[in-house]
Design an enzyme around this catalytic site. Structure first.
Site, mmCIF file in Angstrom:
data_model
loop_
_atom_site.group_PDB
_atom_site.id
_atom_site.type_symbol
_atom_site.label_atom_id
_atom_site.label_comp_id
_atom_site.label_asym_id
_atom_site.label_seq_id
_atom_site.Cartn_x
_atom_site.Cartn_y
_atom_site.Cartn_z
ATOM 1 N N LYS A 94 0.817 -1.019 -0.053
ATOM 2 C CA LYS A 94 -0.091 0.006 0.131
ATOM 3 C C LYS A 94 0.831 1.259 0.072
ATOM 4 O O LYS A 94 0.433 2.279 -0.779
ATOM 5 C CB LYS A 94 -0.965 0.180 1.265
ATOM 6 C CG LYS A 94 -2.399 -0.929 0.965
ATOM 7 C CD LYS A 94 -2.971 -1.043 2.245
ATOM 8 C CE LYS A 94 -4.119 -2.101 2.060
ATOM 9 N NZ LYS A 94 -4.902 -2.331 3.397
ATOM 10 N N LYS B 129 -3.737 -8.890 -10.961
ATOM 11 C CA LYS B 129 -4.858 -9.466 -10.032
ATOM 12 C C LYS B 129 -5.862 -8.537 -10.293
ATOM 13 O O LYS B 129 -5.668 -7.279 -10.293
ATOM 14 C CB LYS B 129 -4.140 -9.320 -8.681
ATOM 15 C CG LYS B 129 -5.476 -9.598 -7.492
ATOM 16 C CD LYS B 129 -4.760 -9.204 -6.150
ATOM 17 C CE LYS B 129 -6.093 -9.371 -5.224
ATOM 18 N NZ LYS B 129 -6.490 -8.090 -4.527
ATOM 19 N N LYS C 92 -9.742 -2.967 -7.110
ATOM 20 C CA LYS C 92 -10.314 -1.773 -7.696
ATOM 21 C C LYS C 92 -9.044 -0.856 -7.822
ATOM 22 O O LYS C 92 -9.180 0.190 -8.590
ATOM 23 C CB LYS C 92 -11.179 -1.173 -6.189
ATOM 24 C CG LYS C 92 -12.375 -1.729 -6.050
ATOM 25 C CD LYS C 92 -12.672 -1.888 -4.752
ATOM 26 C CE LYS C 92 -12.293 -2.953 -3.858
ATOM 27 N NZ LYS C 92 -13.100 -3.257 -2.574
HETATM 28 P P1 ADP Z 1 -9.513 -4.789 -3.870
HETATM 29 O O1 ADP Z 1 -8.300 -5.513 -4.352
HETATM 30 O O2 ADP Z 1 -10.296 -4.645 -4.890
HETATM 31 O O3 ADP Z 1 -9.324 -3.466 -3.302
HETATM 32 P P2 ADP Z 1 -10.349 -5.968 -1.445
HETATM 33 O O4 ADP Z 1 -8.800 -6.000 -0.839
HETATM 34 O O5 ADP Z 1 -11.106 -4.990 -0.748
HETATM 35 O O6 ADP Z 1 -10.453 -5.899 -3.045
HETATM 36 O O7 ADP Z 1 -10.901 -7.446 -1.053
HETATM 37 C C1 ADP Z 1 -12.004 -7.803 -0.398
HETATM 38 C C2 ADP Z 1 -11.955 -9.300 -0.580
HETATM 39 O O8 ADP Z 1 -11.925 -9.772 -1.841
HETATM 40 C C3 ADP Z 1 -10.786 -9.977 0.101
HETATM 41 O O9 ADP Z 1 -11.026 -11.263 0.866
HETATM 42 C C4 ADP Z 1 -10.019 -10.361 -1.271
HETATM 43 O O10 ADP Z 1 -8.929 -11.319 -0.749
HETATM 44 C C5 ADP Z 1 -10.839 -10.784 -2.172
HETATM 45 N N1 ADP Z 1 -10.301 -10.336 -3.249
HETATM 46 C C6 ADP Z 1 -10.077 -9.179 -3.852
HETATM 47 N N2 ADP Z 1 -9.721 -9.099 -5.090
HETATM 48 C C7 ADP Z 1 -9.615 -10.553 -5.587
HETATM 49 C C8 ADP Z 1 -9.180 -11.287 -6.457
HETATM 50 N N3 ADP Z 1 -8.717 -10.561 -7.666
HETATM 51 N N4 ADP Z 1 -9.064 -12.674 -6.465
HETATM 52 C C9 ADP Z 1 -9.355 -13.298 -5.480
HETATM 53 N N5 ADP Z 1 -9.864 -12.564 -4.451
HETATM 54 C C10 ADP Z 1 -9.940 -11.347 -4.210
#
Ligand code: ADP
Ligand code: TRP
Length: 325
Positions: free
Chosen positions: A111, A191, A194
């Site tokens: 981050k 990956k 957002k």
């Molecule tokens: P982002 O990366 O979009 O900000 P978050 O960190 O808010 O997403 O993730 C929320 C949940 O969704 C977590 O449990 C995270 O491990 C899962 N998650 C987010 N992106 C993925 C992905 N590309 N593949 C699998 N799981 C994901």
């Protein structure tokens, strides 16, 4: 089994969130486990510091979960900040947590590398997450693969607490990760996240979804030539949606040639639209009933506080924090 997960309200939900986390949340609920799910708005304060934006995104996530099938009669669904006890536990756990453990946290380093200001909240993020898990005596924590380290840290911190205070006061949780969907790729092959702007959103219109699928990055092999499904982003996403028999057929078409990426993208869009049709229909109806959504969260918060208070009584007593209430 006590199941717990937090959903960080950092933007609109996408299919990576669904396959990596939400689908498991709903499945565990429907299997009859004792599920606690919350919207991690304290965690979101580490990065969202605009009042309207934070409120908006929390309501989006709450509404989205209800639209996708979270059942408030089965799961305790609440807002993290409705259980402020968790910040007290976070402090107590901070006093057990070696600084060297935080220095290893990959999500902090990522981050900061992405430009988020390195505030104390961001550094302490894993300890607050440990408190979230521990305060509800969670045994199983369904999350995406990127959260595995946080659950391992929770085990380390809870173990240290138990060794310090000489008793099994805290429950050590296990991560619950489905390997096939551990990392859902985004439209650019990284990956899906957002923060990378490469998502396929769950609550978009059918048309927007079709456009988004059409934008998935592929190589430029001509339509008539054979293609390798195993290196294709569209195919990687199709795997999440289609039955094995259809997947085999599509793989054979890739290898045979005469099947273009456009065909695969069209089929993917159809499948995404089908999968979320129900949720998309429910979402705008729930959006018009914010009072209902907030009643659900209020009742969830009440139930969550009951459990949190019982754990905190145990923890305070174990540490020798004299209580005079
Ligand atoms: P982002 O990366 O979009 O900000 P978050 O960190 O808010 O997403 O993730 C929320 C949940 O969704 C977590 O449990 C995270 O491990 C899962 N998650 C987010 N992106 C993925 C992905 N590309 N593949 C699998 N799981 C994901
Ligand atoms: N850090 C998690 C995420 O980014 C959200 C979260 C906060 C969480 N507290 C939690 C997940 C407790 C599981 C358990 O997705």
């Amino acid at each position: 089994m006590r199941v717990l997960s937090g959903i960080q309200p950092s933007g609109r939900l996408h299919i990576g969130n669904y396959f990596g986390a939400t689908r498991q949340h709903l499945r565990l609920q429907d299997e009859g486990h004792s599920c606690f799910y919350f919207i991690a708005n304290y965690h979101a304060l580490t990065s969202i510091q605009d009042r309207a934006e934070l409120e908006d995104v929390c309501m989006h996530v709450a509404t989205a979960y209800l639209a996708m099938g979270l059942d408030p009669d089965k799961s305790v669904f609440f807002m993290q900040s409705d259980v402020p006890q968790v910040t007290e536990l976070c402090w107590i756990l901070n006093c057990q947590c070696p600084v060297s453990l935080m220095a290893k946290a990959t999500s902090y380093k990522d981050k900061v590398a992405r430009g988020l200001p390195a505030n104390m909240g961001l550094l302490d993020y894993p300890v607050l997450q440990a408190a979230d898990i521990i305060i509800y005596d969670a045994e199983s924590v369904p999350v995406g693969a990127d959260q595995k380290q946080h659950v391992e840290m929770t085990r380390d911190i809870a173990g240290k607490f138990n060794r310090t205070y000489g008793q099994d006061v805290l429950v050590l949780p296990e991560p619950y990760i489905v390997p096939e969907v551990a990392v859902v790729p985004g439209i650019d092959g990284q990956k899906m996240s957002k923060s990378y702007g490469n998502t396929i959103e769950i609550f978009a219109t059918d048309k927007q979804t079709t456009k988004r699928c059409a934008a998935i990055v592929t190589d430029s092999t001509p339509l008539e030539d054979p293609k390798d499904p195993d290196t294709c982003n569209v195919f990687a996403l199709l795997k999440l949606f289609v039955e094995p028999a259809e997947l085999d057929e599509i793989a054979a078409s890739y290898r045979a040639g005469g099947y273009g990426y456009g065909h695969a993208k069209g089929r993917l869009a159809e499948l995404v639209n089908e999968q979320f049709a129900d949720a998309r229909e429910k979402y705008p109806k729930l959006e018009k009933q914010p009072d209902y959504v907030r009643d659900v969260l209020r009742e969830g918060g009440r139930k969550a506080r009951e459990v949190a208070d019982a754990t905190m009584a145990r923890v305070r007593d174990a540490c020798g924090l004299l209580t005079h209430r």
